[in-house]
Design an enzyme around this catalytic site. Structure first.
Site, mmCIF file in Angstrom:
data_model
loop_
_atom_site.group_PDB
_atom_site.id
_atom_site.type_symbol
_atom_site.label_atom_id
_atom_site.label_comp_id
_atom_site.label_asym_id
_atom_site.label_seq_id
_atom_site.Cartn_x
_atom_site.Cartn_y
_atom_site.Cartn_z
ATOM 1 N N ALA A 118 21.555 -3.206 -36.686
ATOM 2 C CA ALA A 118 21.995 -2.987 -35.304
ATOM 3 C C ALA A 118 20.900 -2.235 -34.566
ATOM 4 O O ALA A 118 20.173 -1.435 -35.158
ATOM 5 C CB ALA A 118 23.296 -2.186 -35.274
ATOM 6 N N SER A 121 20.179 1.554 -27.511
ATOM 7 C CA SER A 121 19.220 2.188 -26.607
ATOM 8 C C SER A 121 18.670 3.492 -27.166
ATOM 9 O O SER A 121 17.555 3.893 -26.845
ATOM 10 C CB SER A 121 19.880 2.455 -25.251
ATOM 11 O OG SER A 121 21.032 3.252 -25.416
ATOM 12 N N ILE A 122 19.446 4.168 -28.025
ATOM 13 C CA ILE A 122 19.025 5.457 -28.577
ATOM 14 C C ILE A 122 18.466 5.312 -29.985
ATOM 15 O O ILE A 122 17.540 6.019 -30.376
ATOM 16 C CB ILE A 122 20.213 6.454 -28.591
ATOM 17 C CG1 ILE A 122 20.755 6.663 -27.174
ATOM 18 C CG2 ILE A 122 19.802 7.788 -29.212
ATOM 19 C CD1 ILE A 122 19.811 7.361 -26.231
ATOM 20 N N ALA A 123 19.027 4.403 -30.769
ATOM 21 C CA ALA A 123 18.648 4.314 -32.184
ATOM 22 C C ALA A 123 18.859 2.905 -32.713
ATOM 23 O O ALA A 123 19.477 2.058 -32.056
ATOM 24 C CB ALA A 123 19.479 5.304 -33.003
ATOM 25 N N GLN A 124 18.330 2.671 -33.916
ATOM 26 C CA GLN A 124 18.626 1.440 -34.638
ATOM 27 C C GLN A 124 18.911 1.792 -36.087
ATOM 28 O O GLN A 124 18.486 2.837 -36.585
ATOM 29 C CB GLN A 124 17.499 0.422 -34.514
ATOM 30 C CG GLN A 124 16.145 0.851 -35.021
ATOM 31 C CD GLN A 124 15.071 -0.153 -34.595
ATOM 32 O OE1 GLN A 124 14.945 -0.492 -33.415
ATOM 33 N NE2 GLN A 124 14.288 -0.629 -35.561
ATOM 34 N N LYS A 139 20.048 5.679 -39.703
ATOM 35 C CA LYS A 139 20.081 5.602 -38.244
ATOM 36 C C LYS A 139 18.832 6.312 -37.735
ATOM 37 O O LYS A 139 18.686 7.528 -37.898
ATOM 38 C CB LYS A 139 21.346 6.261 -37.690
ATOM 39 C CG LYS A 139 21.474 6.156 -36.178
ATOM 40 C CD LYS A 139 22.806 6.717 -35.696
ATOM 41 C CE LYS A 139 22.933 6.626 -34.180
ATOM 42 N NZ LYS A 139 24.241 7.151 -33.706
ATOM 43 N N ASP A 282 36.001 6.940 -29.774
ATOM 44 C CA ASP A 282 35.509 5.603 -29.431
ATOM 45 C C ASP A 282 35.967 4.566 -30.464
ATOM 46 O O ASP A 282 35.146 3.865 -31.058
ATOM 47 C CB ASP A 282 33.981 5.635 -29.357
ATOM 48 C CG ASP A 282 33.394 4.429 -28.639
ATOM 49 O OD1 ASP A 282 34.135 3.774 -27.876
ATOM 50 O OD2 ASP A 282 32.199 4.135 -28.835
#
Length: 410
Positions: A118, A121-124, A139, A282
């Site tokens: 995955a 915008s902040i991490a993969q 991460k 979430d």
């Protein structure tokens, strides 16, 4: 004023606003006279945020958790924002991982899949295997994203300062709202915070009188490898809940297993909300996994909410007042929750709640959509210029997500 002091990024923002025709913000940023502000339509606002880039997409996702600030149509539209961007090349990611590790990469991992599972915008996230054979998820923060976030935060603060000078900005305490979002964006960059949240949730759900704790999984954190820019956790082998194949798994019919999983999720979240006071904020379908062994996993603890005992008590009483369709009690409880000290006309608030609740008079409990009712309660509070704590938005969005997953799944 804003335009004459501009830098390239500010020009980009103004060009996007011009292109989408958001007249109020366009006049405000170019030093013109700004009348009573009006948001663009939900679809246009979403497109503006997408065009402004990943940090603003993240901001839109944070806004989607605030039904105390925005109406249901905006919440619904912003909830569809996808935090998906092209992944950073493995060569760049490898450099960052090596910088974060205390030991050489080769002495820590046997393998790391260079293709991320995955990318946001902040991490993969990459799948890897430790030297002792345990499988983990890495991460990894996108290189340079901290600089991008800092730049865009400065612009958000500048825009908030401009809006705060208007009557609208003062009435709705725009500066403090902007500060809340800025803190949330900055917190996204510290993975030790998410690791702490994950550990706390894991510990809370390991004990329960409401459900079998063995059936709920939260990933274990590897603290010896985790830093602000690298989060290493247990790999959970499964699929998103809505993609699960339940054809006679575990010797149960699909209908029975769906009912059991739905009950498990509601019990687990009711414990988080009304007992622990610390909840996964979430729970959309992608963050609830069905594991190969039949257990349910909650993933991505980056967005969590807290409720103190007093607020838990008020919210419990609010649910009972809704069931009783008691407008007066709803009004009283709303004022107990309120952050602001602005004067409120109680009779008007009661009348607004009475009109709202009247349409539910002939429905039984199974026909009532509680998350929708809570959204409407927040709308009434907003119309009466009552500012509620930010965790009320997270609470309402969590219930809405959970109810939505349950309706789609079962």
């Amino acid at each position: 004023m804003f335009l004459t002091q501009t830098v390239p990024r500010q020009r980009e923002i103004i060009e996007v606003l011009f292109r989408h025709g958001w007249d109020y913000m366009r006049r405000l940023l170019t030093g013109g006279k700004a009348d009573e502000p009006q948001l663009p339509t939900p679809a246009v606002l979403k497109n503006i945020l997408v065009d402004l880039g990943p940090v603003y997409v993240k901001l839109g996702q944070l806004l989607s958790t605030r039904p105390d600030l925005l109406s249901a149509s905006y919440i619904e539209e912003l909830s569809t924002l996808q935090d998906e961007v092209p992944p950073v090349s493995w060569s760049e990611v490898e450099v960052l991982i090596r910088q974060q590790l205390k030991q050489p990469l080769e002495e820590t991992f046997t393998t790391i899949n260079p293709v991320p599972v995955a990318a946001g915008s902040i991490a993969q996230t990459h799948r890897a295997t430790l030297k002792d054979g345990r499988e983990v998820a890495l991460k990894v923060q996108r290189p340079g994203i901290d600089v991008t976030v800092a730049r865009d935060i400065a612009l958000i603060q500048g825009i908030a300062d401009l809006v705060a000078r208007t009557e609208f900005g003062q009435s709705y305490e725009i500066k403090s709202i902007a500060d809340e979002f800025i803190k949330a964006l900055e917190a996204e960059l510290d993975f030790t915070r998410e690791a702490s949240y994950t550990d706390e949730l894991r510990q809370n759900l390991s004990v329960s009188r409401w459900f079998d704790p063995n059936q709920i999984v939260v990933a274990k954190i590897y603290w010896d490898l985790t830093t602000q820019k690298l989060l290493v956790m247990e790999w959970l082998d499964g699929v998103p809940l809505l993609a699960a194949d339940l054809n006679n798994q575990n010797g149960k019919t699909p209908a029975v297993e769906r009912q059991e999983i739905t009950s498990l999720l509601f019990r687990a979240f009711f414990q988080q909300l009304y007992i622990d006071g610390f909840f996964h904020a979430d729970p959309h379908p992608g963050n609830i996994f069905y594991l190969k062994d039949g257990r349910i996993a909650l993933i991505d603890c980056g967005m969590m909410g807290r409720l103190d005992p007093r607020t838990q008590q008020i919210l419990t009483e609010m649910l009972l007042a809704i069931v009783d369709l008691d407008a007066r009690r709803c009004a009283q409880l709303t004022l107990q929750l309120a952050d602001s000290e602005e004067p409120v006309i109680l009779s008007r608030l009661e009348n607004d709640y009475d009109r709202m609740l009247r349409k539910y008079y002939n429905l039984n409990l199974s026909q009532m959509n509680f998350s929708q009712i809570i959204y409407e309660l927040l709308q009434v509070a907003r119309n009466n210029k009552i500012r509620l704590p930010s965790n009320m938005g997270l609470y309402a969005k969590t219930l809405a997500n959970l109810e939505g997953v349950a309706r789609l799944f079962n």
